[in-house]
Design a protein around this motif. Sequence first.
Motif, short mmCIF file in Angstrom:
data_model
loop_
_atom_site.label_atom_id
_atom_site.label_comp_id
_atom_site.label_asym_id
_atom_site.label_seq_id
_atom_site.Cartn_x
_atom_site.Cartn_y
_atom_site.Cartn_z
N MET A 1 0.84 -1.19 0.00
CA MET A 1 0.00 0.00 0.00
C MET A 1 0.88 1.24 0.00
O MET A 1 1.92 1.29 0.64
N SER A 2 0.46 2.26 -0.71
CA SER A 2 1.18 3.52 -0.69
C SER A 2 0.78 4.31 0.54
O SER A 2 -0.22 4.00 1.20
N PRO A 3 1.53 5.39 0.91
CA PRO A 3 1.21 6.17 2.09
C PRO A 3 -0.22 6.70 2.07
O PRO A 3 -0.86 6.85 3.10
N GLY A 4 -0.72 7.00 0.87
CA GLY A 4 -2.07 7.54 0.79
C GLY A 4 -3.14 6.47 0.79
O GLY A 4 -4.32 6.77 0.67
N GLY A 5 -2.74 5.19 0.89
CA GLY A 5 -3.73 4.11 0.93
C GLY A 5 -4.00 3.50 -0.43
O GLY A 5 -4.72 2.53 -0.55
N GLU A 6 -3.39 4.08 -1.51
CA GLU A 6 -3.62 3.53 -2.84
C GLU A 6 -2.77 2.29 -3.04
O GLU A 6 -1.59 2.27 -2.71
N ARG A 7 -3.34 1.25 -3.63
CA ARG A 7 -2.61 0.02 -3.86
C ARG A 7 -1.61 0.22 -4.98
O ARG A 7 -1.92 0.75 -6.04
N LEU A 8 -0.38 -0.18 -4.77
CA LEU A 8 0.62 -0.12 -5.81
C LEU A 8 0.36 -1.23 -6.82
O LEU A 8 -0.08 -2.31 -6.47
N LYS A 9 0.69 -0.96 -8.10
CA LYS A 9 0.42 -1.93 -9.14
C LYS A 9 1.52 -2.98 -9.25
O LYS A 9 1.42 -3.89 -10.02
N ASP A 10 2.62 -2.82 -8.49
CA ASP A 10 3.73 -3.76 -8.62
C ASP A 10 3.76 -4.74 -7.46
O ASP A 10 4.81 -5.23 -7.09
N GLU A 11 2.61 -4.99 -6.85
CA GLU A 11 2.57 -5.94 -5.74
C GLU A 11 2.96 -7.33 -6.23
O GLU A 11 2.54 -7.77 -7.28
N GLY A 12 3.72 -8.04 -5.41
CA GLY A 12 4.11 -9.40 -5.75
C GLY A 12 5.40 -9.45 -6.54
O GLY A 12 5.76 -8.51 -7.24
N THR A 13 6.11 -10.57 -6.43
CA THR A 13 7.32 -10.77 -7.20
C THR A 13 6.96 -11.19 -8.62
O THR A 13 5.81 -11.54 -8.90
N ARG A 14 7.96 -11.17 -9.50
CA ARG A 14 7.71 -11.57 -10.88
C ARG A 14 7.17 -13.00 -10.96
O ARG A 14 6.24 -13.29 -11.70
N THR A 15 7.77 -13.90 -10.17
CA THR A 15 7.32 -15.29 -10.17
C THR A 15 5.89 -15.42 -9.67
O THR A 15 5.08 -16.16 -10.24
N GLN A 16 5.56 -14.69 -8.62
CA GLN A 16 4.21 -14.73 -8.08
C GLN A 16 3.19 -14.23 -9.11
O GLN A 16 2.10 -14.80 -9.25
N VAL A 17 3.56 -13.18 -9.83
CA VAL A 17 2.66 -12.62 -10.83
C VAL A 17 2.44 -13.61 -11.97
O VAL A 17 1.31 -13.79 -12.45
N VAL A 18 3.52 -14.30 -12.41
CA VAL A 18 3.40 -15.29 -13.48
C VAL A 18 2.49 -16.44 -13.05
O VAL A 18 1.61 -16.87 -13.78
N ILE A 19 2.72 -16.95 -11.82
CA ILE A 19 1.91 -18.06 -11.32
C ILE A 19 0.44 -17.65 -11.17
O ILE A 19 -0.47 -18.38 -11.60
N ALA A 20 0.21 -16.49 -10.57
CA ALA A 20 -1.16 -16.01 -10.37
C ALA A 20 -1.85 -15.80 -11.71
O ALA A 20 -3.03 -16.15 -11.88
N GLY A 21 -1.13 -15.23 -12.68
CA GLY A 21 -1.71 -15.00 -14.00
C GLY A 21 -2.03 -16.30 -14.71
O GLY A 21 -3.08 -16.42 -15.35
N GLY A 22 -1.14 -17.28 -14.61
CA GLY A 22 -1.38 -18.57 -15.24
C GLY A 22 -2.58 -19.29 -14.65
O GLY A 22 -3.42 -19.84 -15.37
N ILE A 23 -2.68 -19.29 -13.31
CA ILE A 23 -3.81 -19.93 -12.65
C ILE A 23 -5.11 -19.22 -13.00
O ILE A 23 -6.15 -19.86 -13.24
N ALA A 24 -5.06 -17.89 -13.05
CA ALA A 24 -6.26 -17.12 -13.40
C ALA A 24 -6.73 -17.48 -14.81
O ALA A 24 -7.93 -17.65 -15.05
N GLY A 25 -5.78 -17.61 -15.75
CA GLY A 25 -6.14 -17.99 -17.11
C GLY A 25 -6.73 -19.38 -17.18
O GLY A 25 -7.71 -19.63 -17.90
N LEU A 26 -6.16 -20.33 -16.43
CA LEU A 26 -6.63 -21.71 -16.41
C LEU A 26 -8.06 -21.80 -15.90
O LEU A 26 -8.92 -22.44 -16.51
N VAL A 27 -8.31 -21.15 -14.78
CA VAL A 27 -9.65 -21.20 -14.17
C VAL A 27 -10.67 -20.51 -15.07
O VAL A 27 -11.79 -21.01 -15.28
N SER A 28 -10.29 -19.36 -15.61
CA SER A 28 -11.20 -18.60 -16.46
C SER A 28 -11.61 -19.39 -17.69
O SER A 28 -12.78 -19.45 -18.05
N ARG A 29 -10.63 -20.03 -18.34
CA ARG A 29 -10.92 -20.79 -19.54
C ARG A 29 -11.89 -21.93 -19.27
O ARG A 29 -12.83 -22.17 -20.04
N PHE A 30 -11.68 -22.65 -18.19
CA PHE A 30 -12.54 -23.77 -17.85
C PHE A 30 -13.99 -23.31 -17.68
O PHE A 30 -14.92 -24.00 -18.10
#
Length: 314
Positions: free
Chosen positions: A1-30
């Motif tokens: 979170m930023s000081p003003g309470g706004e969520r930063l868009k770079d949350e998570g590591t690169r690996t976490q983002v890849v895994i989360a994106g892949g799982i999201a695509g898998l579930v969505s497609r099904f």
Amino acid sequence: MSPGGERLKDEGTRTQVVIAGGIAGLVSRFCVAPLDVVKIRLQLQIHSLSDPVSHHGIKGPIYKGTLRTMQAIVREEGIAGLWKGNISAELLYVCYGGLQFVTYRTTTQILEELPRRLPSTAESFVSGAVAGGIATASTYPLDLLRTRFAAQGNEKIYTSILDSIRDINRTEGPRGFFRGCSAAVAQIVPYMGLFFATYETLRLPLGELSTLLPFGSSDAAAGVLASVIAKTGVFPLDLVRKRLQVQGPHRSRYVHNNIPEYNGVTGTIVTIIQTQGVRGLYRGLTVSLVKAAPASAVTMWTYERVLNIMRENE
């Protein structure tokens, strides 16, 4: 979170983002596979009683409406017909989801380091456009295979992914895997730009209604609204992409065997307008929106939930 309470868009590591994106695509497609098959069948259908017989001796349109199309597919091809091309589509969605989110994150971080920052909405648009373009171009052969399998009726043109790859390479060459790619990129760049710009704009205001929206569904609600707005704006190019993807030596062997021969993006648009009018560019829009809304909702909800779980368990 930023000081003003706004969520930063770079949350998570690169690996976490890849895994989360892949799982999201898998579930969505099904979840939306049947609607995807229906959308492709409607997009490939030529609406004119003057056209040649297209399927089972029927002249003119053979599918009418989302539910009736779904019923016709089940009646003629069995329930499995609604999941035709699902293996290539699952691979597509997993790879696309991972690439899209990690590219979006990386591009956003680069933009945030510029000496003069762009407005937040502009940053989201640019990041989304870059992410969509790179992910689409990188995974395009899988998208083409998904379309061709979904366009097959009871006659098996391709029996497996490996068979389809061999056949396309033998009869059309490497370029055959990228038929319609320019239309896909031209469509996805503004689409993903609009989608992420709208999503980031709506996510925080809707997040303030979290007490009214259960299970963190503010992310899903933002995804639905963003998808409807973006999809409507660029739909004609999506239809052109599908028409170009089924060109080639087997064009007359799909469920719709009267698909015209098209040449290039501009030529396809001109031909469709001349023969079917402007409305011809919007065949399947309704089911596309019906599919896109839950697909985007499931994707964004799953992505945010998976990413949060991984961050909490670091």
